[in-house]
Design a protein around this motif. Sequence first.
Motif, mmCIF file in Angstrom:
data_model
loop_
_atom_site.group_PDB
_atom_site.id
_atom_site.type_symbol
_atom_site.label_atom_id
_atom_site.label_comp_id
_atom_site.label_asym_id
_atom_site.label_seq_id
_atom_site.Cartn_x
_atom_site.Cartn_y
_atom_site.Cartn_z
ATOM 1 N N LEU A 203 13.231 -12.203 -2.179
ATOM 2 C CA LEU A 203 11.924 -11.781 -2.701
ATOM 3 C C LEU A 203 11.082 -12.971 -3.137
ATOM 4 O O LEU A 203 9.866 -12.996 -2.912
ATOM 5 N N VAL A 204 11.702 -13.954 -3.753
ATOM 6 C CA VAL A 204 10.961 -15.154 -4.164
ATOM 7 C C VAL A 204 10.420 -15.884 -2.943
ATOM 8 O O VAL A 204 9.253 -16.316 -2.924
ATOM 9 N N ALA B 244 -1.443 -12.308 9.616
ATOM 10 C CA ALA B 244 -0.243 -11.677 10.185
ATOM 11 C C ALA B 244 1.012 -12.106 9.422
ATOM 12 O O ALA B 244 1.923 -11.284 9.208
ATOM 13 N N ASP B 245 1.076 -13.373 8.997
ATOM 14 C CA ASP B 245 2.227 -13.840 8.212
ATOM 15 C C ASP B 245 2.298 -13.123 6.869
ATOM 16 O O ASP B 245 3.382 -12.800 6.385
ATOM 17 N N ARG B 246 1.159 -12.855 6.287
ATOM 18 C CA ARG B 246 1.137 -12.153 4.996
ATOM 19 C C ARG B 246 1.563 -10.702 5.163
ATOM 20 O O ARG B 246 2.262 -10.151 4.306
ATOM 21 N N ILE B 247 1.153 -10.070 6.271
ATOM 22 C CA ILE B 247 1.572 -8.694 6.523
ATOM 23 C C ILE B 247 3.081 -8.627 6.726
ATOM 24 O O ILE B 247 3.763 -7.743 6.199
ATOM 25 N N LEU B 248 3.627 -9.565 7.474
ATOM 26 C CA LEU B 248 5.083 -9.596 7.671
ATOM 27 C C LEU B 248 5.820 -9.867 6.365
ATOM 28 O O LEU B 248 6.906 -9.318 6.131
ATOM 29 N N THR C 87 8.576 -7.385 4.780
ATOM 30 C CA THR C 87 9.909 -7.870 4.426
ATOM 31 C C THR C 87 10.191 -7.657 2.941
ATOM 32 O O THR C 87 11.326 -7.358 2.554
ATOM 33 N N MET C 88 9.165 -7.771 2.108
ATOM 34 C CA MET C 88 9.350 -7.494 0.686
ATOM 35 C C MET C 88 9.717 -6.037 0.462
ATOM 36 O O MET C 88 10.562 -5.730 -0.387
ATOM 37 N N THR D 58 2.593 -0.801 6.686
ATOM 38 C CA THR D 58 2.657 -1.906 7.651
ATOM 39 C C THR D 58 1.893 -1.563 8.923
ATOM 40 O O THR D 58 1.159 -2.397 9.463
ATOM 41 N N VAL D 59 2.038 -0.340 9.390
ATOM 42 C CA VAL D 59 1.300 0.078 10.588
ATOM 43 C C VAL D 59 -0.198 0.052 10.322
ATOM 44 O O VAL D 59 -0.986 -0.394 11.164
#
Length: 93
Positions: free
Chosen positions: A21-22, A35-39, A43-44, A79-80
Amino acid sequence: MSGAVITAALAFGFAALGLALVMNLWRLFRGPGLADRILALDTMVINVIGLIVLAGIAHGSGTAFEAALLLAMVGFVGTVAYAKFLLRGDIIE
């Protein structure tokens, strides 16, 4: 003997998911692209589901598994929606 093994496994699981999480928070704030922030958010959600399941195992609560299932469904829809917004700029057609 088996109680000590389960306790150690739960402690390791909590530590590993906390570290994950960190690292996801770091990617969320430092991500080079949207896109990296959405992933990172997706993942969080998966890591929080893991934490809820581990807490349910640690406390012997069946309600935690239902909460994890609900969070999984909401996280998937979120996410979608984020991905669709990123691709098209509109969520509802």
